[in-house]
Design an enzyme around this catalytic site. Structure first.
Site, mmCIF file in Angstrom:
data_model
loop_
_atom_site.group_PDB
_atom_site.id
_atom_site.type_symbol
_atom_site.label_atom_id
_atom_site.label_comp_id
_atom_site.label_asym_id
_atom_site.label_seq_id
_atom_site.Cartn_x
_atom_site.Cartn_y
_atom_site.Cartn_z
ATOM 1 C CB SER A 14 -0.850 0.147 1.251
ATOM 2 O OG SER A 14 -1.598 1.400 1.377
ATOM 3 C CE LYS A 65 -1.434 -4.772 3.204
ATOM 4 N NZ LYS A 65 -2.001 -6.193 2.639
ATOM 5 C CE1 TYR A 82 -4.422 -3.260 5.727
ATOM 6 C CE2 TYR A 82 -4.007 -0.300 4.821
ATOM 7 C CZ TYR A 82 -3.955 -2.389 4.547
ATOM 8 O OH TYR A 82 -4.278 -1.651 3.232
#
Ligand code: NAD
Ligand code: UD1
Length: 337
Positions: free
Chosen positions: A126, A154, A150
């Site tokens: 991302s 990643k 989050y």
């Protein structure tokens, strides 16, 4: 036909990618535990493509079940790993849930791939892995840094894959950093279907347009941007899916890819008001908005350099903002009908 395993292939991006994988002449195998998707997606994929993909309702974090998939399909050529949780706010409240699902899924896939001699991997990363930057567009070699659990999952995944690839030079991995995927398949049969009140802009706008929500809150109009509202790189999910096929083609075609990182964006930034105005232009004047306070953690501007993906993968997003707004709304209407 080469077999491609899509972990999380029933979700928003995964399902659109399954369609493009079929269109490109590959054979998809979907593994998904349906924690954030519905079994009906399989019927929609069949309606759109005429092909019903092999589907395993399996939690990638369950090694025994995952191994069975590889045992039954010993010739999987490439694994695409979409399976993960993605809600930033929830990750702050329940970090362990995020670290567990988003990391163990990767460990299990790497372990089982090693056992079954599959050495080609694509990872859903991302734009959130980039450190805050005053310089735009963001290039793949810019400094990294995450500001929530989050985002850290990643970033950790990227670092784990880098270490793993270094230790196993015959392993080939492509990290794809998505910017802001919106839009839906032109059939209106699949699209983004979040639970509860949406956090992200386009699903929220769509629910205002159908009357499910009253109005859009625009989070801040005092940013240093052309109209004061936040600027992002919105990419049509079908373009994003085609980006995966380009990465897939590279892994299938080339022997020693090693580790490569590509942004998947359009290279263009649009403001929140650009999105609202375009949505209203193509769908009728359906969305009212009010200016609200800035959302904590938001930045003014974020868009990709799409040059490397173009130079090395031959990938260029082609769909317009109008198409993104139209298809998003078509899907929302169909879902609520
Ligand atoms: P999504 O939630 O629609 O799809 C994820 C799918 O994975 C769902 O079908 C879910 O049921 C499945 N899944 C989750 N955990 C699983 C597990 N342990 N085992 C099996 N299946 C599991 O999300 P999406 O928007 O399609 O995103 C796909 C990937 O791309 C995610 O990893 C996400 O973090 C990443 N990503 C998404 C965006 C975005 O804006 N949508 C942006 C950047 C990166
Ligand atoms: C979000 C995620 C990010 C992920 C990215 C990709 C958050 C905090 N971040 O980023 O991790 O990689 O999606 O899709 O969720 N906005 C409004 N009103 C709304 C909703 C959004 O004005 O009701 C504005 C935001 O302030 C922002 C823009 O719309 O300027 C886009 O927001 P959103 O769709 O949530 O995406 P990002 O914040 O870019």
């Amino acid at each position: 036909m080469k077999k491609i395993l899509l972990a999380g292939g029933m979700g928003y991006i995964g399902s659109h990618t399954v369609i493009e994988v079929i269109n490109a002449g590959y054979e998809p195998i979907i593994v998904d535990n349906l924690s954030n998707s519905k079994i009906e997606v399989l019927d929609s994929i069949e309606k759109i493509t005429g092909t019903r993909p092999l589907f395993y309702e399996v939690d990638v974090c369950n090694m025994k079940d995952l191994e069975k998939v590889f045992e039954e399909n010993r010739d999987i050529e490439v694994v695409i790993h979409f399976a993960g949780f993605k809600a930033v706010g929830e990750s702050v409240l329940e970090p362990l849930k995020y670290y567990e699902n988003n990391l163990i899924s990767t460990f299990n896939l790497l372990e089982v791939m090693q056992k079954y001699h599959c050495n080609k991997f694509i990872f859903s990363s991302s734009a959130t892995v980039y450190a805050v930057s005053k310089v735009m567009p963001l290039c793949e070699n810019f400094p990294l840094g995450a500001s929530n659990p989050y985002g850290r999952t990643k970033l950790f995944n990227e670092q784990i894959l880098e270490d793993y690839q270094k230790a196993n030079p015959s392993f080939n991995v492509i990290l794809l950093r998505y910017f802001n995927p919106i839009g839906a398949h032109e059939s209106g049969l699949i699209g983004e279907d979040p639970n509860g009140i949406p956090n992200n802009l386009m699903p929220y706008i769509c629910q205002v347009a159908t009357g499910k929500l009253d109005h859009l809150n625009v989070f801040g109009n005092d940013y240093d941007t052309k109209d004061g509202t936040g600027v992002r790189d919105y990419i049509h999910v079908v373009d994003l899916a085609i980006g995966h096929v380009k990465a897939l083609d590279k892994l299938v075609r080339e022997e020693n890819v090693g580790l490569k990182v590509y942004n998947l964006g359009t290279g263009t930034g649009y403001s929140v008001l650009d999105i609202v105005n375009t949505f209203n232009k193509v769908n009728g004047n359906l969305v009212n908005y009010q200016i609200a306070k800035r959302r904590p953690g938001d930045i003014a501007t974020c868009y990709a350099s799409s040059q490397k993906a173009y130079d090395e993968l031959g990938f260029k997003a082609t769909k317009t903002l109008e198409e993104m707004c139209k298809s998003s709304y078509e899907f929302q209407k169909r879902k609520e009908a």
